[in-house]
Motif scaffolding. Structure first.
Motif, PDB file in Angstrom:
ATOM      1  N   TRP A 133      -0.239   2.557   9.972  1.00  0.00           N
ATOM      2  CA  TRP A 133      -1.156   1.617   9.282  1.00  0.00           C
ATOM      3  C   TRP A 133      -1.684   0.534  10.060  1.00  0.00           C
ATOM      4  O   TRP A 133      -0.740  -0.354  10.488  1.00  0.00           O
ATOM      5  CB  TRP A 133      -0.053   1.373   8.160  1.00  0.00           C
ATOM      6  CG  TRP A 133       0.375   2.002   7.173  1.00  0.00           C
ATOM      7  CD1 TRP A 133       1.257   2.856   7.230  1.00  0.00           C
ATOM      8  CD2 TRP A 133      -0.312   2.411   5.764  1.00  0.00           C
ATOM      9  NE1 TRP A 133       1.611   3.642   6.305  1.00  0.00           N
ATOM     10  CE2 TRP A 133       0.791   3.245   5.236  1.00  0.00           C
ATOM     11  CE3 TRP A 133      -1.364   1.835   5.145  1.00  0.00           C
ATOM     12  CZ2 TRP A 133       0.750   3.765   3.817  1.00  0.00           C
ATOM     13  CZ3 TRP A 133      -1.620   2.432   4.190  1.00  0.00           C
ATOM     14  CH2 TRP A 133      -0.699   3.399   3.336  1.00  0.00           C
TER      15      TRP A 133
ATOM     16  N   CYS B  46      -7.433   0.080   3.704  1.00  0.00           N
ATOM     17  CA  CYS B  46      -6.249   0.174   4.590  1.00  0.00           C
ATOM     18  C   CYS B  46      -5.773   1.540   4.216  1.00  0.00           C
ATOM     19  O   CYS B  46      -5.068   1.701   3.199  1.00  0.00           O
ATOM     20  CB  CYS B  46      -5.344  -0.925   3.983  1.00  0.00           C
ATOM     21  SG  CYS B  46      -3.622  -0.996   4.962  1.00  0.00           S
TER      22      CYS B  46
ATOM     23  N   GLY C 216      -1.130  -5.249  10.730  1.00  0.00           N
ATOM     24  CA  GLY C 216      -1.933  -5.733  10.024  1.00  0.00           C
ATOM     25  C   GLY C 216      -2.436  -7.142  10.389  1.00  0.00           C
ATOM     26  O   GLY C 216      -1.705  -7.943  10.915  1.00  0.00           O
TER      27      GLY C 216
ATOM     28  N   ARG D 144       0.725  -1.233   0.082  1.00  0.00           N
ATOM     29  CA  ARG D 144       0.071   0.091   0.151  1.00  0.00           C
ATOM     30  C   ARG D 144       0.955   1.236   0.031  1.00  0.00           C
ATOM     31  O   ARG D 144       1.983   1.052   0.562  1.00  0.00           O
ATOM     32  CB  ARG D 144      -0.989   0.174   1.183  1.00  0.00           C
ATOM     33  CG  ARG D 144      -1.914  -0.928   1.158  1.00  0.00           C
ATOM     34  CD  ARG D 144      -3.020  -0.815   0.333  1.00  0.00           C
ATOM     35  NE  ARG D 144      -3.907   0.385   0.358  1.00  0.00           N
ATOM     36  CZ  ARG D 144      -4.735   0.668  -0.525  1.00  0.00           C
ATOM     37  NH1 ARG D 144      -4.863   0.131  -1.501  1.00  0.00           N
ATOM     38  NH2 ARG D 144      -5.430   1.747   0.031  1.00  0.00           N
TER      39      ARG D 144
ATOM     40  N   CYS E  87      -4.354  -2.028   9.861  1.00  0.00           N
ATOM     41  CA  CYS E  87      -5.206  -2.447   8.751  1.00  0.00           C
ATOM     42  C   CYS E  87      -5.900  -3.909   9.145  1.00  0.00           C
ATOM     43  O   CYS E  87      -5.021  -4.653   9.677  1.00  0.00           O
ATOM     44  CB  CYS E  87      -4.366  -2.841   7.310  1.00  0.00           C
ATOM     45  SG  CYS E  87      -3.734  -1.139   6.973  1.00  0.00           S
TER      46      CYS E  87
END
Length: 418
Positions: free
Chosen positions: A255, A266, A325, A198, A257
């Motif tokens: 981040w 995300c 994540g 990303r 996500c």
């Protein structure tokens, strides 16, 4: 011998052992047991699965950060006008994740290597004996020559002359126009476990959007272009306060996500933290306030090496990327469920302690929970199995009569299963 071995193997493979269970009908113990089980169930569902998301595997990202500063500054010192561009006020110029934007400075021009007296207030002397030759001082500006300069009352130095005088910091700061400089941050991350890459230039951001956007935590939270004055303000400081002597600010790109949802969801969030000093602190006597460094511009003039020394006060920007994540995985799910089932055993342990050591009828419950071996009965087995089982049956009848005469059984009962 062979028969004993065969019987042992047969017992091992074809017999199953199960623990003895005692069903106790007691309101207090039953309520305690159910409350504990309810608490464990709430912990498993609320904390492990909902809050900690124990049903998902996690991964941290590998990231890359690129920065670019834009803006033009203007100064007018003693009638000398000058325009400053990013190549003049950004250090280092490569666009790293850590950079300094100059907001104030002290310049000492035309320095040459030679001998000159120390500034007043340092290494004061009355004679050459007060100046030790061939010595160096960590806080000095050069090497002491051992000569006392009568005009200034200070020791002579071998140094870059004239010496820098940084006792008076320009106020207001010389480069106040830096408040309107802009910082562009491009950040790319990859979660190796999930194979997801990303960038903070998400799907909503295009060339037309970048031409006009400016970060705002409410109106434009995804814009990657930040005004320096806004960065300082969002970190809790004022630009007037930090620009005079410099400071340090962390720009955190977060981040977090959940890849069980669409990958497009995300997106990064930005936070700003002032790292040098407290914005509410008013004490100006503290040592090592702000952030500064020196650098020299060297050149040759009439065959002699010279330099212009710059003491730079600036705002150090540190771009920090943190990530987490998550995605559903059957292995952590089963692990969380298994550990939760194991915790249910706490209710049994607590209730057993209450039954065996707290309640008034604890001796009765001990007799129901534990089965004791009778050594005398074991010895009677040598007389014959019929005699042993007859005695055991009589003992059971006596035990049943004792139970029927127990007054406590009118309110509570105990059921035993073997």
């Amino acid at each position: 011998m062979k028969g004993c071995a065969a019987n042992a193997l047969s017992d091992f493979f074809f017999e199953y052992e199960t623990p003895r269970q005692v069903l106790v009908r007691n309101k207090r113990v039953g309520v305690v047991c159910r409350l504990i089980q309810l608490g464990v169930l709430a912990y498993i569902i609320g904390w492990v699965f909902i809050y900690e998301k124990g049903y998902q595997s996690t991964d941290t990202a590998v990231s890359s950060v690129f920065t670019k500063v834009k803006g033009v500054g203007y100064t007018n010192m003693s009638g000398v006008e000058r325009v400053w561009d990013p190549s003049d006020y950004v250090f280092p110029p490569q666009g790293d994740s850590s950079l300094v934007v100059m907001t104030n400075y002290i310049v000492t021009e035309g320095q040459t290597m030679g001998k000159c007296p120390e500034l007043p207030g340092k290494y004061s002397c009355k004679s050459d004996a007060d100046c030790k030759g061939r010595t160096y001082q960590r806080t000095g500006d050069g090497k002491l020559t051992g000569v006392c300069v009568k005009d200034t009352g200070t020791c002579e130095l071998l140094a870059w002359c004239p010496l820098e005088n940084d006792r008076n910091i320009p106020n207001p700061p010389l480069l106040m126009s830096a408040e309107n400089f802009t910082l562009f941050i491009r950040n790319s991350v990859r979660f190796p476990l999930f194979g997801v890459t990303r960038s903070n230039l998400v799907e909503e951001i295009n060339k037309d959007y970048l031409k006009n956007c400016l970060f705002d935590p409410v109106k434009s939270p995804l814009c990657p272009i930040f005004k320096l004055g806004d960065i300082v303000r969002l970190s809790g400081f004022t630009f007037d306060m930090m620009s005079k002597e410099g400071g340090s600010i962390a720009i955190v790109i977060d981040w977090t996500c959940n890849f069980d949802h669409n990958v497009k969801n995300c997106k990064p969030t930005y936070e700003f933290h002032g790292l040098y000093g407290n914005p509410k602190e008013t004490d100006t006597s503290k040592a090592s306030v702000g952030y500064n460094f020196r650098y020299g511009k060297y050149y040759m003039e009439n065959g002699e090496e010279k330099r212009t020394l710059m003491k730079v006060f600036g705002i150090r920007l540190n771009v920090i990327v943190q990530s987490m994540g998550r995605k559903f995985d059957i292995i952590p799910t089963l692990t969380a469920i298994g550990s939760g089932v194991g915790i249910f055993g706490v209710a049994t342990v607590v209730c057993d302690l209450v039954l065996l050591y707290v309640l008034p009828r604890r001796d009765f419950y001990k007799n129901m929970k534990f089965k004791y071996t009778d050594t005398a009965a074991q010895e009677l087995r040598g007389l014959g199995s019929s005699v042993y089982y007859t005695l055991e049956a009589n003992a059971r009848q006596v035990h049943r009569k004792d139970k029927t005469n127990d007054p406590d059984l009118e309110t509570e009962s105990t059921k035993t299963t073997d």
